[in-house]
Design a protein around this motif. Structure first.
Motif, mmCIF file in Angstrom:
data_model
loop_
_atom_site.group_PDB
_atom_site.id
_atom_site.type_symbol
_atom_site.label_atom_id
_atom_site.label_comp_id
_atom_site.label_asym_id
_atom_site.label_seq_id
_atom_site.Cartn_x
_atom_site.Cartn_y
_atom_site.Cartn_z
ATOM 1 N N GLY A 188 -1.041 37.383 -14.586
ATOM 2 C CA GLY A 188 -0.128 36.866 -13.573
ATOM 3 C C GLY A 188 -0.317 35.415 -13.238
ATOM 4 O O GLY A 188 0.366 34.886 -12.360
ATOM 5 N N HIS A 189 -1.211 34.734 -13.933
ATOM 6 C CA HIS A 189 -1.545 33.348 -13.637
ATOM 7 C C HIS A 189 -1.530 32.511 -14.908
ATOM 8 O O HIS A 189 -1.424 33.041 -16.006
ATOM 9 C CB HIS A 189 -2.908 33.277 -12.947
ATOM 10 N N ARG A 222 6.934 36.219 0.947
ATOM 11 C CA ARG A 222 7.078 37.268 -0.063
ATOM 12 C C ARG A 222 8.470 37.886 0.003
ATOM 13 O O ARG A 222 9.109 38.082 -1.041
ATOM 14 C CB ARG A 222 6.016 38.339 0.151
ATOM 15 N N THR A 263 6.587 37.177 -5.292
ATOM 16 C CA THR A 263 5.513 36.194 -5.249
ATOM 17 C C THR A 263 5.491 35.522 -3.885
ATOM 18 O O THR A 263 6.417 35.672 -3.086
ATOM 19 C CB THR A 263 5.674 35.123 -6.340
ATOM 20 N N LYS A 299 4.685 38.189 -13.340
ATOM 21 C CA LYS A 299 4.092 38.106 -12.006
ATOM 22 C C LYS A 299 3.965 39.477 -11.347
ATOM 23 O O LYS A 299 3.439 39.588 -10.238
ATOM 24 C CB LYS A 299 4.931 37.184 -11.112
ATOM 25 N N SER A 318 11.177 35.840 -1.668
ATOM 26 C CA SER A 318 11.080 35.528 -3.090
ATOM 27 C C SER A 318 11.896 36.513 -3.911
ATOM 28 O O SER A 318 12.185 37.626 -3.465
ATOM 29 C CB SER A 318 9.620 35.560 -3.556
ATOM 30 N N SER A 348 -6.385 32.401 -5.642
ATOM 31 C CA SER A 348 -4.916 32.428 -5.590
ATOM 32 C C SER A 348 -4.335 31.020 -5.662
ATOM 33 O O SER A 348 -4.983 30.041 -5.306
ATOM 34 C CB SER A 348 -4.463 33.092 -4.298
ATOM 35 N N TRP A 349 -3.084 30.948 -6.095
ATOM 36 C CA TRP A 349 -2.336 29.690 -6.240
ATOM 37 C C TRP A 349 -3.072 28.703 -7.154
ATOM 38 O O TRP A 349 -2.972 27.494 -7.008
ATOM 39 C CB TRP A 349 -2.063 29.053 -4.879
ATOM 40 N N PRO A 406 3.591 29.745 -7.393
ATOM 41 C CA PRO A 406 3.705 30.954 -6.559
ATOM 42 C C PRO A 406 2.707 32.028 -6.987
ATOM 43 O O PRO A 406 2.472 32.234 -8.181
ATOM 44 C CB PRO A 406 5.158 31.400 -6.781
ATOM 45 N N GLU A 407 2.154 32.708 -6.013
ATOM 46 C CA GLU A 407 1.112 33.705 -6.254
ATOM 47 C C GLU A 407 1.710 35.114 -6.273
ATOM 48 O O GLU A 407 2.483 35.482 -5.378
ATOM 49 C CB GLU A 407 0.065 33.626 -5.142
ATOM 50 N N PRO A 408 1.375 35.933 -7.289
ATOM 51 C CA PRO A 408 1.802 37.336 -7.255
ATOM 52 C C PRO A 408 1.344 37.993 -5.953
ATOM 53 O O PRO A 408 0.160 37.906 -5.585
ATOM 54 C CB PRO A 408 1.095 37.946 -8.471
ATOM 55 N N ASP A 428 10.856 37.384 -7.082
ATOM 56 C CA ASP A 428 9.968 38.004 -8.065
ATOM 57 C C ASP A 428 8.678 38.516 -7.438
ATOM 58 O O ASP A 428 7.659 38.632 -8.105
ATOM 59 C CB ASP A 428 9.658 37.021 -9.193
#
Length: 298
Positions: A93-94, A179, A186, A100, A182, A65-66, A216-218, A184
């Motif tokens: 998603g990355h 989360r 993320t 995302k 956010s 992640s990230w 930002p991580e989904p 979106d």
């Protein structure tokens, strides 16, 4: 602070006398040609990490992640300098993917499709951090193409668990709040969290440089509960690489990488290093590469 386990692996000193990072003007990513870079001469000339008799392996490296596939740039270069075939798939998603709103299944599909498209076989499939849950699900789909699974400070989820289920309550609460804030769905990673948990052995200057790559991580894949019944029937050989200064998960109290996660693999090979969760892929990629090789070889 966290409690160390009783074994005391040798602390590796900085392996290169001429190995260094430096900024080269303005950059948007520390992996780009204009960003932080390493001297290839270090990878080519440092005999302490060059082993001419290494077994040649095919690695597929799955980031966490990230991060994105560039997370592996230095490590992949070090492995290739030893003659290994190395692949670093990007998943949904990355990276440059603007969408995302992805699921864990979409992420896994990205990795499986990459392997199938290149017709890779006899692979050492490596997962780092969240990537551990990805290689668990990927292994269910293409077990005949995998020589060995390697989890590096990675989640090994129990059947029916999510990654979020394995987070300490305070960390999970922080992620849920981020989360919720956010637009979106993320989870942005605030610098103080990144500094203390992900790059705790880095200098402040290094930490700030590394942080420029964090996106930002989904959120959804971190909270999805996974059906892993098939994974726990697979006879695929498995290894766990544990860096004992990794502070992302606290050791003890029902959390941690090793033995809390690693013991779930049943029979497995344990390889230990002295780094943290992120820093050493930038500052000591040849050391990380060697640990992954030790985990993946016959």
């Amino acid at each position: 602070m966290f409690t160390l386990f009783p074994y005391r692996p040798e602390i590796h000193q900085f392996p290169y006398s001429d190995y260094w990072f430096r900024p080269r003007g303005h950059y948007s990513s520390p992996y780009s040609e204009g960003g932080l870079h390493w001297r290839r001469r270090a990878l080519e000339s440092d005999e302490s990490w060059r082993m001419s008799d290494q077994q040649r392996l095919t690695f597929v490296l799955v980031h966490g992640s990230w991060a994105d596939a560039h997370f592996w740039d230095g490590v992949a270069a070090a492995l290739r300098s030893q003659g290994h075939d190395v692949h670093t798939p990007e998943y949904a998603g990355h990276g440059t993917d603007p969408n995302k709103h992805v699921s864990h299944a979409m992420i896994t599909k990205s990795v499986v499709a990459f392997i199938m498209r290149l017709n890779l076989r006899d692979i050492v499939l490596v997962g780092h951090s969240f990537g551990g849950s990805v290689i668990q699900k990927a292994a269910e789909q293409i077990p005949d193409r995998i020589k060995r699974l390697v989890f590096w400070d990675a989640f090994v989820l129990k059947d029916g668990e999510s990654v979020a289920d394995e987070l300490p309550p305070q960390t999970r609460q922080s992620f849920e709040q981020l989360r919720a804030g956010s637009e979106d769905d993320t989870i942005p990673l605030p610098f103080p969290l990144f500094r203390e948990l992900f790059v705790n052995t880095a200098t402040l200057e290094q930490a700030k440089q590394f942080y420029t790559s964090v996106r930002p991580e989904p959120a959804k894949p971190l909270f999805e509960k996974l059906d892993l019944q098939v994974f726990y029937t697979l006879p695929t050989p498995k290894s766990y690489v544990y860096f004992y200064q990794d502070n992302v998960l606290p050791q003890g109290e029902g959390f941690g990488w090793n033995p809390h996660m690693s013991a779930r693999l049943g029979l497995f090979r344990l390889i230990v290093g002295d780094g943290d969760h992120f820093t050493d892929t930038r500052t000591r990629p040849a050391m990380v590469a060697q640990k992954l090789y030790e985990a993946g070889r016959d």
